[in-house]
Design a protein around this motif. Structure first.
Motif, PDB file in Angstrom:
ATOM      1  N   VAL A 113       5.395 -12.197 -12.035  1.00 39.32           N
ATOM      2  CA  VAL A 113       4.680 -11.022 -11.534  1.00 39.32           C
ATOM      3  C   VAL A 113       3.277 -11.013 -12.121  1.00 39.32           C
ATOM      4  N   GLN A 114       2.288 -10.695 -11.291  1.00 37.55           N
ATOM      5  CA  GLN A 114       0.931 -10.594 -11.818  1.00 37.55           C
ATOM      6  C   GLN A 114       0.137  -9.532 -11.073  1.00 37.55           C
TER       7      GLN A 114
ATOM      8  N   GLY B  73       5.100  -4.760 -16.344  1.00 46.00           N
ATOM      9  CA  GLY B  73       5.820  -5.956 -15.900  1.00 46.00           C
ATOM     10  C   GLY B  73       4.969  -7.152 -15.552  1.00 46.00           C
ATOM     11  N   CYS B  74       3.640  -7.074 -15.710  1.00 43.95           N
ATOM     12  CA  CYS B  74       2.778  -8.205 -15.362  1.00 43.95           C
ATOM     13  C   CYS B  74       2.925  -9.329 -16.382  1.00 43.95           C
ATOM     14  N   GLU B  75       3.092 -10.543 -15.881  1.00 40.98           N
ATOM     15  CA  GLU B  75       3.218 -11.717 -16.737  1.00 40.98           C
ATOM     16  C   GLU B  75       1.925 -12.528 -16.799  1.00 40.98           C
ATOM     17  N   TYR B  76       1.007 -12.264 -15.879  1.00 40.65           N
ATOM     18  CA  TYR B  76      -0.341 -12.817 -15.931  1.00 40.65           C
ATOM     19  C   TYR B  76      -1.302 -11.674 -15.618  1.00 40.65           C
TER      20      TYR B  76
ATOM     21  N   THR C  45      -4.383  -0.594  -2.895  1.00 38.60           N
ATOM     22  CA  THR C  45      -5.546   0.196  -3.288  1.00 38.60           C
ATOM     23  C   THR C  45      -5.066   1.334  -4.177  1.00 38.60           C
ATOM     24  N   GLU C  46      -4.538   0.949  -5.320  1.00 39.62           N
ATOM     25  CA  GLU C  46      -3.977   1.872  -6.298  1.00 39.62           C
ATOM     26  C   GLU C  46      -4.221   1.271  -7.683  1.00 39.62           C
ATOM     27  N   ASP C  47      -3.890   2.008  -8.724  1.00 41.28           N
ATOM     28  CA  ASP C  47      -4.026   1.458 -10.065  1.00 41.28           C
ATOM     29  C   ASP C  47      -3.170   0.199 -10.188  1.00 41.28           C
ATOM     30  N   PRO C  48      -3.684  -0.838 -10.858  1.00 42.47           N
ATOM     31  CA  PRO C  48      -2.987  -2.130 -10.861  1.00 42.47           C
ATOM     32  C   PRO C  48      -1.604  -2.088 -11.497  1.00 42.47           C
ATOM     33  N   GLU C  49      -1.391  -1.160 -12.449  1.00 45.26           N
ATOM     34  CA  GLU C  49      -0.059  -1.085 -13.050  1.00 45.26           C
ATOM     35  C   GLU C  49       0.996  -0.606 -12.061  1.00 45.26           C
ATOM     36  N   LEU C  50       0.565  -0.031 -10.920  1.00 40.38           N
ATOM     37  CA  LEU C  50       1.509   0.393  -9.885  1.00 40.38           C
ATOM     38  C   LEU C  50       1.917  -0.765  -8.973  1.00 40.38           C
ATOM     39  N   GLU C  51       1.190  -1.868  -9.066  1.00 37.34           N
ATOM     40  CA  GLU C  51       1.511  -3.021  -8.232  1.00 37.34           C
ATOM     41  C   GLU C  51       2.700  -3.804  -8.763  1.00 37.34           C
ATOM     42  N   ALA C  52       2.801  -3.897 -10.083  1.00 34.70           N
ATOM     43  CA  ALA C  52       3.832  -4.743 -10.690  1.00 34.70           C
ATOM     44  C   ALA C  52       5.253  -4.319 -10.306  1.00 34.70           C
TER      45      ALA C  52
END
Length: 668
Positions: A50-51, A75-78, A291-298
């Motif tokens: 997950v990145q 949860g981002c690994e990169y 188009t949201e805060d990046p921590e919501l993508e993971a």
């Protein structure tokens, strides 16, 4: 290569079968080489990673670090960080040192556009660099250029000279590289030679990859990203096949639908593209661009990935496929005949499932876009009004509006006095029995449910003879989409042209994951031209509105039925020159009644004209509080003050005769 282009686009190639996936019926991940990225290696020997990408200005060291930590904890690994110039590339070292000082060892990825010197510097600092072959060695001028073989070879040599220093630095420092093609930013050279096609996307990456292999540098990840999930899926498939045909190494794949947008629409579009490829065992890392805060993508990426952790163990066997009767690299809708308003050239239909929710009052139809207006004693319908109502065993308790037809289970329909204005839903066995009786079926439109196992020679002969049948494809297999695809392949091979509705139900699925699952299962069929209707099954009445919107959203994302405005908005990054989330919400508020219009909203010129390649209009940041407005690929207004830019955008739409006042567009 031009021979391959012809074969890929015509489907005449004997290779058109399935070199792009290890199996189209048995879940297994494609085997890849391992790419070492810091302490988190990538490839088929490891979990799908997950990145995401930061949105803070890269020169804001502490802000970047703190946002990176939020992403890592989500949860981002990169962690990818933009480096548009040398100064940002230099500051990556400060960000990295601060993260390490705080105890975080997550690998960092430098995102590079246009600036080889920034890439060469970053490659000495971070664990991975991402370059875009469309703009690493070229500047886009939107020109068509006629090349001879010799002049094109000279261009490739120019690219080699520009690219070789980075390759050698990466090799020396053990730095990984992603060669990331974007559909919207193909170079003029590629567009002139191969066109705006998945083939052009693939060749753009391979030109750079061949240079890497010549240098014996293999620490490479590849991506083929587009804001159009259909194009994205086709490009990845072509890429895998081309790697195999050319004898290149099986590199890991980074999956993503670029500029997917926000909220449920962004999740649907992402799942349709990413999920379709994951179903085939393709993909080694996922980035969901919202188009949201990046921590919501993971969490969204993780939900897509987690669906496959036990897939191989829980799936039921599906008969193997050795070749395909359709071209998986170019969209073509399955040929069908008309049955009522299904099939042929009709748009796919939406059937609302009320089989678990009796329809006793008019209010119960609001969830599916049908509204009764007491004072004029009339019905109104919005753009998301369902076409059919499946009531199962309990008929509706009142006369339905003209725009909505009722489907009843066969035993209920068969007992009705008025059979003409309702339609039966039959099992395969009920159908075979009923067709042998006089007046056993509706004269014009019948729905017959069947699975892959039901498709016997007897059923095939009946379906070939009767021209008043719409099939309803269903499955209980955990590996649902591949089994449904296998059913459609059988229909094509048996030369059956009846229209088909895809039925899917989900129990014990978290509400937040439902759009991801449904968009994968249905969208994965639609991008290959399979499906003339959608029936999402509801367990409870409170699911009806969500499922109805979801059905229309999936059809829109697959580009098979357009019912609302489409927004192609980037996820923001350190290059963004305005508040992208706030601006996107404002533009949506002013324009979301413009059915069928596509609007690109881009934070900077890097992701501007390119990434919104198929948008009708574009809103692009070009400086602090300065916006450029586009019609297609053409700049129409430069340096518009941000305070006036949305009004100017609307004026541009108005000039083209495509503007409607909200009061004109509203159904009520």
């Amino acid at each position: 290569m031009l021979d391959f282009l012809t074969r890929a686009l015509t489907g005449d190639a004997p290779e058109t079968p399935r070199l792009y996936a290890p199996s189209l019926t048995e879940y297994s991940r494609r085997e890849t080489v391992t790419v070492n990225i810091g302490n988190v290696p990538m490839g088929s020997a490891y979990p799908i990673r997950v990145q995401s990408m930061t949105t803070i200005d890269t020169m804001d060291t502490i802000g970047s670090v703190e946002q990176s930590i939020r992403m890592i904890e989500a949860g981002c690994e990169y962690i990818r960080i933009t480096a548009p110039s040398v100064k940002e590339a230099q500051n990556l070292e400060n960000i990295r040192k601060e993260l390490r000082a705080r105890g975080y060892t997550t690998p960092l990825v430098a995102d590079i556009h246009f600036t080889p010197n920034a890439a060469e510097l970053a490659a000495r600092v971070v664990e991975k660099v991402r370059i875009n072959p469309g703009n690493y060695a070229d500047r886009k001028r939107f020109e068509h250029i006629e090349y001879t073989n010799d002049s094109y070879a000279a261009e490739l040599e120019r690219i080699r000279e520009k690219f070789l220093p980075l390759v050698r630095i990466c090799k020396e420092y053990g730095t990984a590289m992603r060669i990331g093609t974007n559909h919207g930013s193909l170079s003029d050279r590629i567009l002139s030679r191969y066109g705006d096609t998945p083939v052009g996307m693939v060749e753009s990456a391979l030109e750079f990859l061949r240079i890497c292999e010549d240098e014996h540098y293999y620490n490479i990840v590849l991506s083929m990203k587009s804001s159009n999930p259909q194009v994205m899926v086709q490009a990845y498939r072509l890429l895998v096949q081309r790697l195999d045909e050319e004898g290149l190494k099986p590199y890991p794949l980074h999956l993503g639908v670029t500029e997917a947008g926000e909220a449920e629409d962004g999740r649907i579009k992402s799942a349709l593209g990413i999920g379709t490829l994951l179903e085939d065992g393709l993909g080694d890392t996922v980035r969901v661009s919202l188009t949201e805060d990046p921590e919501l993508e993971a969490p969204v990426a993780k939900a897509l990935i987690d669906r496959y952790t036990t897939r191989a163990q829980t799936a039921s066997p599906i008969p193997a496929l050795t070749e395909l009767p359709y071209n998986p690299f170019q969209y073509s809708r399955r040929q069908t005949h008309d049955v009522a308003n299904f099939g042929g050239t009709n748009v796919p239909r939406v059937i609302a499932d009320y089989s678990q929710t009796p329809v006793q009052t008019t209010n119960e139809l609001k969830a599916i876009g049908h509204f009764y207006l007491p004072e004029p004693d009339k019905w109104a319908m919005n753009d998301l009004g369902a076409d059919y109502l499946y009531t199962g065993n309990v008929p509706a308790g009142f006369m339905l509006p003209n725009g909505l037809k009722e489907i009843q289970n066969y035993a209920v329909w068969n007992a009705q006095t008025d059979q003409l204005n309702n339609h039966p839903m039959l099992t395969a066995s009920e159908y075979l029995t009923a067709r042998a009786r006089p007046q056993g079926l509706h004269i014009r439109l019948n729905f017959v449910q069947f699975t892959l196992a039901d498709l016997t020679d007897e059923l095939t002969d009946a379906l070939r003879s009767d021209r008043n049948i719409v099939g309803v494809a269903r499955t209980d297999n955990t590996h649902a989409m591949p089994e449904l695809r296998r059913l459609f392949v059988d229909l094509v091979n048996r030369e059956l042209t009846l229209p088909m509705v895809v039925m899917r139900g989900y129990t014990n699925v978290p509400t937040v994951d439902l759009p991801l699952y449904a968009a994968t299962d249905l969208g994965g069929l639609l991008v290959d031209g399979f499906g003339d209707g959608v029936l999402l099954q509801a367990t409870h009445s409170d699911e009806l509105k969500q499922l109805n919107g979801l059905a229309f959203g999936i059809l829109q994302a697959a580009r098979t039925r357009i019912t609302k405005t489409e927004y192609i908005s980037c996820p923001s990054c350190g290059r963004t020159l305005f508040d992208l989330q706030e601006t996107t919400a404002h533009i949506r508020q002013r324009t979301d009644h413009l059915k069928g219009v596509k609007i690109g909203i881009m934070g900077c010129i890097v992701n501007g004209p390119g990434e919104m390649a198929d948008a009708d209009y574009g809103y692009v940041g070009i400086g602090r509080d300065k916006i450029a407005l586009y019609r297609g690929q053409q700049v129409m207004k430069k340096s518009v003050p941000a305070a006036n830019a949305v009004d100017e955008l609307i004026e541009l739409i108005r000039e083209d005769g495509r503007w409607l006042e909200p009061s004109q567009a509203a159904a009520f």
